[in-house]
Motif scaffolding. Structure first.
Motif, PDB file in Angstrom:
ATOM      1  N   THR A 191      19.257   4.702   2.526  1.00  0.00           N
ATOM      2  CA  THR A 191      19.852   3.400   2.799  1.00  0.00           C
ATOM      3  C   THR A 191      18.855   2.267   2.761  1.00  0.00           C
ATOM      4  OG1 THR A 191      19.457   3.801   5.120  1.00  0.00           O
ATOM      5  CG2 THR A 191      21.671   4.286   4.287  1.00  0.00           C
ATOM      6  N   ASN A 192      17.586   2.593   2.739  1.00  0.00           N
ATOM      7  CA  ASN A 192      16.636   1.492   2.754  1.00  0.00           C
ATOM      8  C   ASN A 192      15.365   1.874   2.034  1.00  0.00           C
ATOM      9  OD1 ASN A 192      15.077   3.098   4.427  1.00  0.00           O
ATOM     10  ND2 ASN A 192      15.879   2.168   6.281  1.00  0.00           N
ATOM     11  N   CYS A 193      14.505   0.880   1.917  1.00  0.00           N
ATOM     12  CA  CYS A 193      13.242   1.091   1.235  1.00  0.00           C
ATOM     13  C   CYS A 193      12.165   0.584   2.173  1.00  0.00           C
ATOM     14  CB  CYS A 193      13.276   0.289  -0.050  1.00  0.00           C
ATOM     15  SG  CYS A 193      12.294   0.999  -1.332  1.00  0.00           S
ATOM     16  N   VAL A 194      11.148   1.413   2.439  1.00  0.00           N
ATOM     17  CA  VAL A 194      10.113   1.013   3.386  1.00  0.00           C
ATOM     18  C   VAL A 194       8.828   0.714   2.646  1.00  0.00           C
ATOM     19  CG1 VAL A 194       8.772   1.714   5.375  1.00  0.00           C
ATOM     20  CG2 VAL A 194      11.128   2.488   5.137  1.00  0.00           C
ATOM     21  N   TYR A 195       8.292  -0.460   2.856  1.00  0.00           N
ATOM     22  CA  TYR A 195       7.031  -0.844   2.229  1.00  0.00           C
ATOM     23  C   TYR A 195       6.013  -1.113   3.322  1.00  0.00           C
ATOM     24  CZ  TYR A 195      10.304  -2.103  -1.496  1.00  0.00           C
ATOM     25  OH  TYR A 195      11.291  -2.089  -2.437  1.00  0.00           O
ATOM     26  N   TRP A 196       4.780  -0.724   3.069  1.00  0.00           N
ATOM     27  CA  TRP A 196       3.715  -1.146   3.967  1.00  0.00           C
ATOM     28  C   TRP A 196       2.891  -2.202   3.248  1.00  0.00           C
ATOM     29  CZ3 TRP A 196       2.741  -0.352   8.996  1.00  0.00           C
ATOM     30  CH2 TRP A 196       3.536   0.616   9.626  1.00  0.00           C
ATOM     31  N   ILE A 197       2.690  -3.328   3.919  1.00  0.00           N
ATOM     32  CA  ILE A 197       1.987  -4.450   3.307  1.00  0.00           C
ATOM     33  C   ILE A 197       0.647  -4.638   3.998  1.00  0.00           C
ATOM     34  CG2 ILE A 197       2.164  -6.888   2.707  1.00  0.00           C
ATOM     35  CD1 ILE A 197       4.449  -5.314   1.662  1.00  0.00           C
ATOM     36  N   ASP A 198      -0.410  -4.753   3.221  1.00  0.00           N
ATOM     37  CA  ASP A 198      -1.752  -4.925   3.769  1.00  0.00           C
ATOM     38  C   ASP A 198      -2.310  -6.237   3.216  1.00  0.00           C
ATOM     39  OD1 ASP A 198      -4.699  -2.756   3.742  1.00  0.00           O
ATOM     40  OD2 ASP A 198      -4.461  -4.824   4.372  1.00  0.00           O
ATOM     41  N   ASP A 199      -2.634  -7.179   4.120  1.00  0.00           N
ATOM     42  CA  ASP A 199      -3.178  -8.439   3.603  1.00  0.00           C
ATOM     43  C   ASP A 199      -4.636  -8.622   3.966  1.00  0.00           C
ATOM     44  OD1 ASP A 199      -3.117  -9.018   6.262  1.00  0.00           O
ATOM     45  OD2 ASP A 199      -2.105 -10.936   6.052  1.00  0.00           O
ATOM     46  N   VAL A 210      19.128  -1.235   1.341  1.00  0.00           N
ATOM     47  CA  VAL A 210      19.592  -1.203  -0.048  1.00  0.00           C
ATOM     48  C   VAL A 210      21.075  -0.969  -0.144  1.00  0.00           C
ATOM     49  CG1 VAL A 210      19.504   0.147  -2.171  1.00  0.00           C
ATOM     50  CG2 VAL A 210      17.421  -0.376  -0.952  1.00  0.00           C
ATOM     51  N   ASP A 211      21.686  -1.747  -1.023  1.00  0.00           N
ATOM     52  CA  ASP A 211      23.087  -1.505  -1.329  1.00  0.00           C
ATOM     53  C   ASP A 211      23.083  -0.820  -2.683  1.00  0.00           C
ATOM     54  OD1 ASP A 211      25.907  -3.708  -2.018  1.00  0.00           O
ATOM     55  OD2 ASP A 211      25.725  -1.529  -1.785  1.00  0.00           O
ATOM     56  N   SER A 212      23.126   0.517  -2.676  1.00  0.00           N
ATOM     57  CA  SER A 212      22.856   1.234  -3.936  1.00  0.00           C
ATOM     58  C   SER A 212      23.954   1.080  -4.965  1.00  0.00           C
ATOM     59  CB  SER A 212      22.600   2.717  -3.656  1.00  0.00           C
ATOM     60  OG  SER A 212      23.635   3.216  -2.856  1.00  0.00           O
ATOM     61  N   SER A 213      25.114   0.597  -4.543  1.00  0.00           N
ATOM     62  CA  SER A 213      26.171   0.454  -5.540  1.00  0.00           C
ATOM     63  C   SER A 213      25.983  -0.818  -6.353  1.00  0.00           C
ATOM     64  CB  SER A 213      27.530   0.425  -4.851  1.00  0.00           C
ATOM     65  OG  SER A 213      27.524  -0.629  -3.909  1.00  0.00           O
ATOM     66  N   ASN A 214      25.054  -1.630  -5.897  1.00  0.00           N
ATOM     67  CA  ASN A 214      24.862  -2.898  -6.570  1.00  0.00           C
ATOM     68  C   ASN A 214      23.674  -2.810  -7.511  1.00  0.00           C
ATOM     69  OD1 ASN A 214      24.365  -5.504  -7.280  1.00  0.00           O
ATOM     70  ND2 ASN A 214      24.672  -6.356  -5.239  1.00  0.00           N
ATOM     71  N   GLU A 215      23.932  -2.820  -8.812  1.00  0.00           N
ATOM     72  CA  GLU A 215      22.847  -2.622  -9.783  1.00  0.00           C
ATOM     73  C   GLU A 215      21.859  -3.764  -9.840  1.00  0.00           C
ATOM     74  OE1 GLU A 215      24.137   0.607 -12.934  1.00  0.00           O
ATOM     75  OE2 GLU A 215      23.090  -1.230 -13.511  1.00  0.00           O
ATOM     76  N   CYS A 259       0.812  -1.209   0.000  1.00  0.00           N
ATOM     77  CA  CYS A 259       0.000   0.000   0.000  1.00  0.00           C
ATOM     78  C   CYS A 259       0.846   1.260   0.000  1.00  0.00           C
ATOM     79  CB  CYS A 259      -1.059   0.002   1.083  1.00  0.00           C
ATOM     80  SG  CYS A 259      -0.508  -0.532   2.656  1.00  0.00           S
ATOM     81  N   SER A 260       2.139   1.131   0.291  1.00  0.00           N
ATOM     82  CA  SER A 260       2.985   2.305   0.048  1.00  0.00           C
ATOM     83  C   SER A 260       4.436   1.884  -0.072  1.00  0.00           C
ATOM     84  CB  SER A 260       2.827   3.338   1.156  1.00  0.00           C
ATOM     85  OG  SER A 260       3.532   2.936   2.298  1.00  0.00           O
ATOM     86  N   VAL A 261       5.171   2.653  -0.856  1.00  0.00           N
ATOM     87  CA  VAL A 261       6.597   2.410  -1.051  1.00  0.00           C
ATOM     88  C   VAL A 261       7.326   3.711  -0.775  1.00  0.00           C
ATOM     89  CG1 VAL A 261       8.389   1.774  -2.695  1.00  0.00           C
ATOM     90  CG2 VAL A 261       6.133   0.748  -2.880  1.00  0.00           C
ATOM     91  N   GLN A 262       8.298   3.664   0.108  1.00  0.00           N
ATOM     92  CA  GLN A 262       9.072   4.885   0.364  1.00  0.00           C
ATOM     93  C   GLN A 262      10.538   4.550   0.219  1.00  0.00           C
ATOM     94  OE1 GLN A 262       7.273   5.307   4.286  1.00  0.00           O
ATOM     95  NE2 GLN A 262       7.897   7.437   4.152  1.00  0.00           N
ATOM     96  N   ASN A 318      12.384  -7.393   8.478  1.00  0.00           N
ATOM     97  CA  ASN A 318      13.635  -7.078   7.806  1.00  0.00           C
ATOM     98  C   ASN A 318      13.682  -7.986   6.576  1.00  0.00           C
ATOM     99  OD1 ASN A 318      16.155  -6.290   7.162  1.00  0.00           O
ATOM    100  ND2 ASN A 318      17.184  -7.436   8.790  1.00  0.00           N
ATOM    101  N   ALA A 319      13.277  -7.423   5.426  1.00  0.00           N
ATOM    102  CA  ALA A 319      13.006  -8.273   4.271  1.00  0.00           C
ATOM    103  C   ALA A 319      14.269  -8.787   3.609  1.00  0.00           C
ATOM    104  CB  ALA A 319      12.171  -7.498   3.251  1.00  0.00           C
ATOM    105  N   THR A 320      14.413 -10.117   3.590  1.00  0.00           N
ATOM    106  CA  THR A 320      15.532 -10.688   2.856  1.00  0.00           C
ATOM    107  C   THR A 320      15.093 -11.019   1.435  1.00  0.00           C
ATOM    108  OG1 THR A 320      14.874 -12.828   3.712  1.00  0.00           O
ATOM    109  CG2 THR A 320      16.648 -11.718   4.854  1.00  0.00           C
ATOM    110  N   HIS A 321      13.780 -11.133   1.251  1.00  0.00           N
ATOM    111  CA  HIS A 321      13.309 -11.593  -0.043  1.00  0.00           C
ATOM    112  C   HIS A 321      11.913 -11.029  -0.281  1.00  0.00           C
ATOM    113  CE1 HIS A 321      13.222 -14.353  -3.398  1.00  0.00           C
ATOM    114  NE2 HIS A 321      12.036 -14.759  -3.043  1.00  0.00           N
ATOM    115  N   MET A 322      11.730 -10.402  -1.426  1.00  0.00           N
ATOM    116  CA  MET A 322      10.398  -9.907  -1.767  1.00  0.00           C
ATOM    117  C   MET A 322      10.186 -10.147  -3.244  1.00  0.00           C
ATOM    118  SD  MET A 322      10.484  -6.253   0.158  1.00  0.00           S
ATOM    119  CE  MET A 322       8.892  -5.628  -0.175  1.00  0.00           C
TER     120      MET A 322
END
Lengths: 286, 111
Positions: A93-101, A112-117, A86-89, A148-152
């Motif tokens: 250094t990171n990305c915050v998502y709100w998940i609504d189920d 996020v490791d921004s140097s890694n494409e 429901c939102s992505v910010q 702490n999302a390892t996989h999405m």
């Protein structure tokens, strides 16, 4: 009793597991009175992955920061949830998502490791309104909890949403009540058939219904070993153990002496029985 | 946090959620610019009052909205679910969600 001194140590070659019965302790387990097979050891639970609903995550408790998360008195390590973004910010250094189920909203953060494409591409399919699956560990930041999302990844087939709900219900029930009945337990209502299948004797098994409750942990064993354990358990408690000849008599002509002694060896290897005053007397580890 | 609950329902459950937000997985039967008629997971028909600009391109969608009455939902949002969805499976899941053994425990954040 001096003969018990040997059993705690490594000196007894048959007895690698000590008195703990290989993790199937029927008493002293925090999980249930009958030594629930759902009682995972602590370290196992924290490495396992649990499917949950947002409501369950919101209701998880933590004794103090750095303590394990608990849901329904069960330790939780990694979690997985399927819900709609429901939102992505995106931040530095990171990305915050709100998940609504549908049962609540939880926050998921991806560092996020921004140097890694490659990384940037992996996370690009995720936008508002898309259903995704998030996997990661439960963490706190201040007084807020987040995953702490390892996989999405986006959900490709809509059935995954309903599968996840069903799986969450399924796992919650298993952790509460133990796995669905295995072959050993399922035999209980058909007791007469069971008794003749294993041995000819019926008297020794008259008390089957009351003692079967304790056999959860033995249901994975072959029939001969199960009946040996059952027989020993039904004798009045005796520190000297039960003589192997008595076991052989009770099991009946079905098990010849060699098979019985092999079965006893296997049971000792697993820690379910131990020898008492000499190599011919046995007791069940409890 | 707890106000963002939108429980999944089928048409039979709608009367219990009047005034509340729900999610209705459904199959679109027909639609025009103002409203759509859909078939819910249990086969019941529901009328969805549309708002502009929400794409409903697939046959199966999950409508998120406010329940107006037992047969009408006012849409707030919508998720496309593709062209192939086993509604019987979805209905069984919805019935399990509402089963009293699980509902409060797993699907409501406050209790």
């Amino acid at each position: 009793m001096s003969q018990y001194n040997d059993f705690g140590g490594a000196s007894n070659p048959y007895y690698s597991n000590g008195a703990s019965g290989g993790g199937y302790m029927p008493t002293g387990s925090p999980f249930s009175a009958s030594g629930s097979p759902g009682g995972l050891k602590r370290s196992e639970a924290s490495h396992s992955l649990r499917p949950l609903t947002a409501a369950q995550i919101i209701k998880a408790t933590q004794a103090h920061t750095d303590a394990d998360w608990m849901i329904d008195d069960m330790e939780v390590g990694q979690v997985t949830i399927v819900g709609q973004v429901c939102s992505v910010q995106a931040q530095a250094t990171n990305c915050v998502y709100w998940i609504d189920d549908g049962t609540g909203r939880v926050e998921a953060r991806h560092w996020v490791d921004s140097s890694n494409e490659e990384d940037a591409e992996k996370w690009s399919g995720i936008e508002d309104g898309v259903y995704i699956r998030v996997t990661g560990g439960l963490k706190t930041f201040g007084n807020k909890r987040y995953i702490n999302a390892t996989h999405m990844r986006p959900v490709k087939d809509a059935h995954e949403i309903y599968f996840h709900t069903l799986e969450a219900i399924h796992v919650t029930l298993i952790l509460e009540r133990g796995p669905p009945l295995g072959i050993g337990q399922a035999a209980q209502p058909r007791a007469p058939a069971n008794a003749t299948a294993i041995t000819g004797g019926t008297n020794a098994y008259a008390n089957q219904s009351s003692s079967v409750a304790n056999f959860d942990e033995y249901s994975h064993l072959p029939a001969l070993q199960r009946s040996i354990i059952r027989f020993i358990l039904e004798q009045p408690h005796n520190d000297e153990g039960i003589h192997v000849a008595a076991i052989a008599r009770a099991i009946g002509t079905d098990g010849d002496a060699l098979k019985i002694s092999q079965a006893l060896d296997q049971l000792m290897d697993e820690g379910h029985v131990f020898s008492t005053i000499d190599d011919s007397h046995f007791n069940v580890s409890r | 946090m707890s106000e963002h609950v939108s429980t999944r329902v089928n048409s039979a459950r709608l009367p219990f959620y009047i005034g509340k937000m729900v999610r209705l997985p459904c199959k679109i039967l027909n639609f025009n610019s103002a409203s759509a008629t859909v078939q819910a997971a249990d086969g019941g028909e529901v009328i969805i009052r549309l708002i502009a600009d929400i794409p409903m391109s697939d046959t199966f969608v999950e409508v998120i909205g406010n329940v107006v009455d037992a047969t009408t939902i006012k849409m707030m949002g919508c998720v496309n679910l593709g062209s192939d969805l086993d509604l019987k499976l979805v209905n069984d899941t919805i019935e399990l969600i509402h089963d009293p053994r699980f509902y409060k425990r797993m699907f409501v954040p406050d209790s």
